[in-house]
Motif scaffolding. Structure first.
Motif, PDB file in Angstrom:
ATOM      1  N   ASP A   1      -9.727  -5.509  -9.419  1.00  0.00           N
ATOM      2  CA  ASP A   1      -8.933  -6.399  -8.567  1.00  0.00           C
ATOM      3  C   ASP A   1      -7.652  -5.731  -8.083  1.00  0.00           C
ATOM      4  O   ASP A   1      -6.860  -6.342  -7.360  1.00  0.00           O
ATOM      5  N   LYS A   2      -7.442  -4.473  -8.476  1.00  0.00           N
ATOM      6  CA  LYS A   2      -6.291  -3.707  -8.007  1.00  0.00           C
ATOM      7  C   LYS A   2      -6.790  -2.530  -7.187  1.00  0.00           C
ATOM      8  O   LYS A   2      -7.690  -1.805  -7.608  1.00  0.00           O
ATOM      9  N   PRO A   3      -6.237  -2.323  -5.986  1.00  0.00           N
ATOM     10  CA  PRO A   3      -6.744  -1.244  -5.140  1.00  0.00           C
ATOM     11  C   PRO A   3      -6.390   0.140  -5.685  1.00  0.00           C
ATOM     12  O   PRO A   3      -5.295   0.359  -6.204  1.00  0.00           O
ATOM     13  N   ALA A   4      -7.330   1.076  -5.528  1.00  0.00           N
ATOM     14  CA  ALA A   4      -7.070   2.475  -5.863  1.00  0.00           C
ATOM     15  C   ALA A   4      -6.337   3.158  -4.720  1.00  0.00           C
ATOM     16  O   ALA A   4      -5.580   4.107  -4.927  1.00  0.00           O
ATOM     17  N   VAL A   5      -6.577   2.673  -3.514  1.00  0.00           N
ATOM     18  CA  VAL A   5      -5.906   3.157  -2.311  1.00  0.00           C
ATOM     19  C   VAL A   5      -5.179   1.981  -1.689  1.00  0.00           C
ATOM     20  O   VAL A   5      -5.767   0.917  -1.481  1.00  0.00           O
ATOM     21  N   SER A   6      -3.900   2.158  -1.390  1.00  0.00           N
ATOM     22  CA  SER A   6      -3.121   1.146  -0.689  1.00  0.00           C
ATOM     23  C   SER A   6      -2.080   1.881   0.144  1.00  0.00           C
ATOM     24  O   SER A   6      -1.102   2.400  -0.395  1.00  0.00           O
ATOM     25  N   ALA A   7      -2.317   1.947   1.462  1.00  0.00           N
ATOM     26  CA  ALA A   7      -1.481   2.803   2.309  1.00  0.00           C
ATOM     27  C   ALA A   7      -1.517   2.338   3.759  1.00  0.00           C
ATOM     28  O   ALA A   7      -2.504   1.753   4.205  1.00  0.00           O
ATOM     29  N   PRO A   8      -0.459   2.619   4.515  1.00  0.00           N
ATOM     30  CA  PRO A   8      -0.501   2.368   5.964  1.00  0.00           C
ATOM     31  C   PRO A   8      -1.536   3.275   6.617  1.00  0.00           C
ATOM     32  O   PRO A   8      -1.736   4.421   6.189  1.00  0.00           O
ATOM     33  N   ILE A   9      -2.155   2.799   7.664  1.00  0.00           N
ATOM     34  CA  ILE A   9      -3.266   3.527   8.276  1.00  0.00           C
ATOM     35  C   ILE A   9      -2.842   4.900   8.783  1.00  0.00           C
ATOM     36  O   ILE A   9      -3.562   5.893   8.603  1.00  0.00           O
ATOM     37  N   GLY A  10      -1.688   4.995   9.436  1.00  0.00           N
ATOM     38  CA  GLY A  10      -1.268   6.279   9.974  1.00  0.00           C
ATOM     39  C   GLY A  10      -1.004   7.309   8.896  1.00  0.00           C
ATOM     40  O   GLY A  10      -1.492   8.443   8.955  1.00  0.00           O
ATOM     41  N   ASP A  11      -0.235   6.922   7.885  1.00  0.00           N
ATOM     42  CA  ASP A  11       0.113   7.850   6.813  1.00  0.00           C
ATOM     43  C   ASP A  11      -1.109   8.245   5.998  1.00  0.00           C
ATOM     44  O   ASP A  11      -1.222   9.402   5.558  1.00  0.00           O
ATOM     45  N   PHE A  12      -2.035   7.313   5.776  1.00  0.00           N
ATOM     46  CA  PHE A  12      -3.230   7.653   4.995  1.00  0.00           C
ATOM     47  C   PHE A  12      -4.028   8.767   5.657  1.00  0.00           C
ATOM     48  O   PHE A  12      -4.526   9.676   4.985  1.00  0.00           O
ATOM     49  N   PHE A  13      -4.150   8.725   6.989  1.00  0.00           N
ATOM     50  CA  PHE A  13      -5.019   9.665   7.688  1.00  0.00           C
ATOM     51  C   PHE A  13      -4.335  10.986   8.043  1.00  0.00           C
ATOM     52  O   PHE A  13      -4.746  11.655   8.976  1.00  0.00           O
TER      53      PHE A  13
END
Length: 382
Positions: free
Chosen positions: A91-103
């Motif tokens: 129930d906790k995300p392993a990835v949590s990031a803004p789309i631009g910064d993630f990519f």
């Protein structure tokens, strides 16, 4: 698993593509609208709306590729559209990031580049090919945290089901952070301390230089430090400078290579985005890890004259106030505070991590060019 010859079959593996034309990646159910004539290639994403991009339950598999493009690629959307990846029912995300910064590129920039993990071929799309295994399920969610509707969201999530993953297979994680400004002599944490066993894959970092205080002086003398398996005061791994960490020297211009690059290098604007991938030089940890970078700059004789006349309080790397005597020649290493943001990537032997939650939208956007913050959206200011 990913090194098998291209001419060999892997028995029992099912190929799946999740997209707006077949969001559940169901067999024989793609492209049904308008008789299969491009009926739903995208979808709108309302303000505060969340959409599940791909999901698998009770099955093992591997995400192989993610592609996305959006109709509004403004700073506000690049920092305001949030990605959350969940593994094995957590129930906790392993990835949590803004789309631009993630990519792969920060600071709300859309820049053509190509690296081993990410690419943006013409500056208007996002591609990721980091393998992301799961054992009992996965869910990828996108959320529009801005106050504006996104008209078009296109995507593909390409994955396989049936991959057999042993106990040694790790889960993919990503961590976004921002400090604006950083604190003097307090190293910026690219990856705050996490416990567990895994591998640090690398990071991308965005820097907005504090030009009001430091003008256009060089900001990148800070060393990257990796604290491994019980390290406290001092790290096991340490580099020799920011530009050195990404494989160049004596400052950094624009370039994008397979394992390191600097897609944004604008000295006049004081903006830099750069990355490093630890593929050929793996960084393993067995108990815990923490990754930091120092905020240290350099100034020459002319810059020291500016600091002297404007009565800047500058600390050297011994923590002492600098005496800017105009008779002194030569360069100077000094401590500084700038706007740092980053997205770190790593594998971990757990589907969840103990990192802090993604910073609130106003914290991600504050001070970004062309962005107005509605303070009523902040907690306590309703």
């Amino acid at each position: 698993m990913f090194n098998q010859p291209l001419f060999k079959m892997e028995e029992g593996i099912k190929t799946c593509w999740a997209s707006p034309e077949n969001q559940k990646a169901e067999k024989g159910k793609g492209a049904q609208l308008k008789g299969g004539r491009k009926g739903r290639p995208s979808f709108p994403l309302d303000s505060k709306e969340s959409v599940v991009l791909a999901e698998a339950k009770g099955k093992s598999g591997t995400i192989r590729r993610i592609w996305i493009t959006i109709s509004d690629r403004s700073v506000k959307m690049l920092r305001g559209i949030r990605l959350d990846f969940y593994w094995d029912g957590s129930d906790k995300p392993a990835v949590s990031a803004p789309i631009g910064d993630f990519f792969g590129v920060g600071l709300g920039k859309m820049i053509p580049f190509q690296s081993a993990f990410f690419s943006n071929p013409e500056g208007r799309s996002f591609n990721c090919n980091i393998p992301m295994p799961f054992k009992t399920g996965m869910k990828l969610v996108v959320t529009n945290e801005t106050d504006e509707k996104l008209r078009l969201f296109f995507y593909d999530v390409d994955y396989t089901l049936g991959d057999q993953h042993g106990n040694d297979v790790l889960y993919f994680h990503a961590c976004f952070r921002r400090e604006n400004p950083t604190t003097l002599k307090d190293d910026y944490q690219i990856l705050p301390g996490i416990t567990g066993k895994g591998r640090f894959l690398g990071c991308n970092i965005g820097v907005k230089v504090n030009q009001e205080f430091y003008t256009t002086t060089w900001w990148g003398e800070g060393e990257v430090k990796v604290y491994l398996d019980g390290d406290q005061d001092f790290p096991t791994l340490v580099g020799t400078g920011t530009e050195d960490y990404i494989g160049t020297a004596w400052g950094q211009g624009r370039y994008d290579h397979l394992y390191q690059g600097c897609p944004v290098a604008d000295r006049l604007a004081g903006e830099y985005c750069f990355y490093r991938s630890h593929i050929l030089d793996p960084i393993y940890f067995y108990q815990d890890i923490r990754v930091t970078i120092q905020q240290i700059g350099y100034c020459g004789t002319e810059d020291k004259a500016f600091f002297h006349y404007h009565e800047r309080e500058i600390l050297n790397n011994d923590g002492e106030q600098v005496d800017f005597s105009l008779k002194k020649d030569g360069g100077l290493i000094f401590e500084r505070h700038d706007d740092f943001s980053s997205c770190a990537y790593f594998y971990l032997n757990s589907p969840a991590n103990d990192l802090p939650e993604l910073p609130a939208l106003n914290k991600r956007l504050e001070g970004m060019a062309g962005v107005w913050i509605n303070r009523k959206d902040e907690p306590g200011n309703e």
